[in-house]
Structures are given as structure tokens and as C-alpha cells.
Design a protein around this motif. Structure first.
Motif: not given
Length: 153
Positions: A129-137, A140-146
Motif C-alpha cells: 500500500r505504501f509503495n502504491n501510494d508513492i507510485e500514484r503520487r 511512476h508506477p512499478w509493474p508487479r510480477p503476477a
């Protein structure tokens, strides 16, 4: 203040994670990050890597040149027919990335071996959640492996 504690603890976390390790692939932290991104997303150009990491193309060029020299990546024509050549992870790059990642996972398993499974899951959820919020703001989203959310043996 919570933000002060989070800043301090994330600084320490970055220090612990960036600590050099013997064996386990011995990748520089920049190579580990670049290989991780290319292995998830597929072939990427200097421009695409520069955008993804929000770094100068000159910085990415230096890092990818070192990776080329170490046979971690190779240049290929753009599979989509574009003009820019792209970087693809080599077999050696994939092997070393997998070795280092496996070493990282083993190290984390040792640290959290006494944790309750619910605490492990909660910690992973909060980090994501922390990383997703940083990426959203930052945009620069980071793709996640499946399999990123899959339990590991």
C-alpha cells in the motif's frame, strides 16, 4: 510524529537492503533494480528506463553500459518496430537476478521466521500500500510480477 518515525525506519530499511552481500549474485543495487524492471516489463529503451526511474538518460546510459559489459543485458531492435534499440535481460542477467532475489528472500525469511503469519501478511500488505501510494503520487508506477502476492515456499 508518525511521518518522522516512518522516514527514519524507511531510511534504515534502505540501508539494510542496500548492504552488500557476498555471493547471491553480487549485483550492484542499480543493476538489481534495472534488471528487475526489465524482467517484469520486457525490453526497454534508455528513454523508457529514464522515464520509469525518473533519472537522466546519461545516468541510465552509464548503468546500462556497465550491465552490457557484465553480460547482464543485451541490445535488441525494438520488437514493436520503433527506432530505439532496447535492452533485454540475458540468461546470465536472469540467473544473477534470480540468485540475488533468492538470497534476499532467504534473508527476509530469517528475519521474520518468528513472526505470526498474520503479522507477515499485514506487513506485506502495508508495504505494498505504501509503495502504491508513492507510485500514484509520483506518477511512476512499478509493474508487479503476477506471482508477487503468491506465498513463497
Amino acid at each position: 510524529m508518525d511521518a518522522n518515525r516512518i522516514e527514519f525506519e524507511t531510511m534504515l530499511l534502505a540501508r539494510h537492503i542496500a548492504r552488500p552481500r557476498r555471493g547471491e549474485g553480487n549485483l550492484e543495487s542499480s543493476a538489481y533494480l534495472l534488471l528487475s524492471r526489465i524482467s517484469i516489463q520486457g525490453p526497454m529503451s534508455v528513454g523508457e528506463l529514464s522515464e520509469a526511474f525518473d533519472l537522466d538518460t546519461s545516468t541510465i546510459s552509464r548503468q546500462t553500459t556497465a550491465m552490457l559489459n557484465a553480460d547482464l543485458v543485451k541490445r535488441i531492435p525494438d520488437p514493436d518496430g520503433g527506432m530505439a534499440r532496447k535492452f533485454l535481460v540475458t540468461d546470465e542477467g536472469r540467473k544473477r537476478l534470480e540468485q540475488q532475489r533468492a538470497g534476499n528472500v532467504r534473508g527476509l525469511d530469517v528475519v521474520i521466521e518468528d513472526w505470526d503469519p498474520a503479522d507477515r501478511a499485514a506487513f506485506a500488505t502495508y508495504l505494498e500500500r505504501f509503495n502504491n501510494d508513492i507510485e500514484r503520487r509520483t506518477g511512476h508506477p512499478w509493474p508487479r510480477p503476477a506471482d508477487a502476492s503468491a506465498p513463497r515456499a
